[in-house]
Design a protein around this motif. Structure first.
Motif, mmCIF file in Angstrom:
data_model
loop_
_atom_site.group_PDB
_atom_site.id
_atom_site.type_symbol
_atom_site.label_atom_id
_atom_site.label_comp_id
_atom_site.label_asym_id
_atom_site.label_seq_id
_atom_site.Cartn_x
_atom_site.Cartn_y
_atom_site.Cartn_z
ATOM 1 N N SER A 7 0.926 -1.076 0.168
ATOM 2 C CA SER A 7 0.141 0.136 -0.183
ATOM 3 C C SER A 7 0.399 1.165 0.190
ATOM 4 C CB SER A 7 -0.860 -0.093 1.249
ATOM 5 O OG SER A 7 -0.224 0.252 1.983
ATOM 6 N N LEU A 57 5.592 -3.893 -7.915
ATOM 7 C CA LEU A 57 4.619 -5.146 -8.280
ATOM 8 C C LEU A 57 5.498 -5.920 -9.883
ATOM 9 C CD1 LEU A 57 1.837 -2.716 -8.663
ATOM 10 C CD2 LEU A 57 2.275 -4.692 -7.605
ATOM 11 N N VAL A 67 -1.351 -9.452 -9.028
ATOM 12 C CA VAL A 67 -2.017 -8.946 -8.693
ATOM 13 C C VAL A 67 -3.474 -9.857 -8.392
ATOM 14 C CG1 VAL A 67 -3.411 -6.630 -8.809
ATOM 15 C CG2 VAL A 67 -0.899 -6.605 -8.748
ATOM 16 N N SER A 69 -5.984 -8.830 -6.531
ATOM 17 C CA SER A 69 -7.281 -7.083 -6.799
ATOM 18 C C SER A 69 -6.770 -5.631 -5.950
ATOM 19 C CB SER A 69 -8.513 -7.000 -5.303
ATOM 20 O OG SER A 69 -7.674 -7.684 -4.038
ATOM 21 N N MET A 70 -6.922 -4.733 -6.332
ATOM 22 C CA MET A 70 -6.256 -3.204 -6.267
ATOM 23 C C MET A 70 -7.645 -2.025 -5.590
ATOM 24 S SD MET A 70 -5.826 0.059 -7.091
ATOM 25 C CE MET A 70 -5.131 1.459 -7.013
ATOM 26 N N TRP A 79 -3.051 -3.445 -2.763
ATOM 27 C CA TRP A 79 -2.310 -3.932 -3.698
ATOM 28 C C TRP A 79 -3.054 -5.016 -3.368
ATOM 29 C CZ3 TRP A 79 -0.736 0.923 -4.516
ATOM 30 C CH2 TRP A 79 -0.597 1.718 -5.800
ATOM 31 N N CYS A 80 -3.314 -6.759 -3.405
ATOM 32 C CA CYS A 80 -2.999 -7.314 -3.153
ATOM 33 C C CYS A 80 -2.588 -8.909 -4.446
ATOM 34 C CB CYS A 80 -4.697 -7.843 -2.391
ATOM 35 S SG CYS A 80 -4.403 -9.750 -2.013
ATOM 36 N N LEU A 81 -1.456 -9.520 -3.816
ATOM 37 C CA LEU A 81 -1.327 -10.050 -4.926
ATOM 38 C C LEU A 81 -0.786 -11.914 -4.207
ATOM 39 C CD1 LEU A 81 0.654 -7.245 -4.275
ATOM 40 C CD2 LEU A 81 1.638 -8.199 -6.656
#
Length: 89
Positions: A7, A57, A67, A69-70, A79-81
């Motif tokens: 983040s 990223l 990724v 979601s963002m 961001w979720c990876l």
């Protein structure tokens, strides 16, 4: 750890970027060049890098993270990876 959250504050999209919490994989944090900090008043630690999220990223993509979601939460971008594990049930 198959998931990572990163983040940054909207006004700071050029960095720093928060890349992990105190339970994050130390080898990934080392790869990212992150430093562990504890902000005065918090009872937890976070890992930060000086690079903007785009560079973080890119680095995570190179080691297999994608990724999922963002979103924007107030003045924060998150961001979720996820990295697929080689283990199958």
């Amino acid at each position: 750890m198959p998931y990572i959250l990163i983040s940054t504050q909207i006004r700071l999209e050029t960095g720093p970027t928060m890349v992990g919490d105190e339970y994050s994989d130390p080898s990934i944090m080392n790869y990212l060049g992150a430093r562990k900090i504890t902000v005065l008043g918090n009872n937890f630690s976070e890992y930060h890098v000086d690079e903007p999220p785009r560079l973080v990223l890119d680095k995570l993509d190179k080691i297999g993270y994608r990724v999922v979601s963002m979103t924007g939460v107030g003045q924060t971008l998150v961001w979720c990876l996820h990295k697929e594990s080689s283990n199958t049930l």
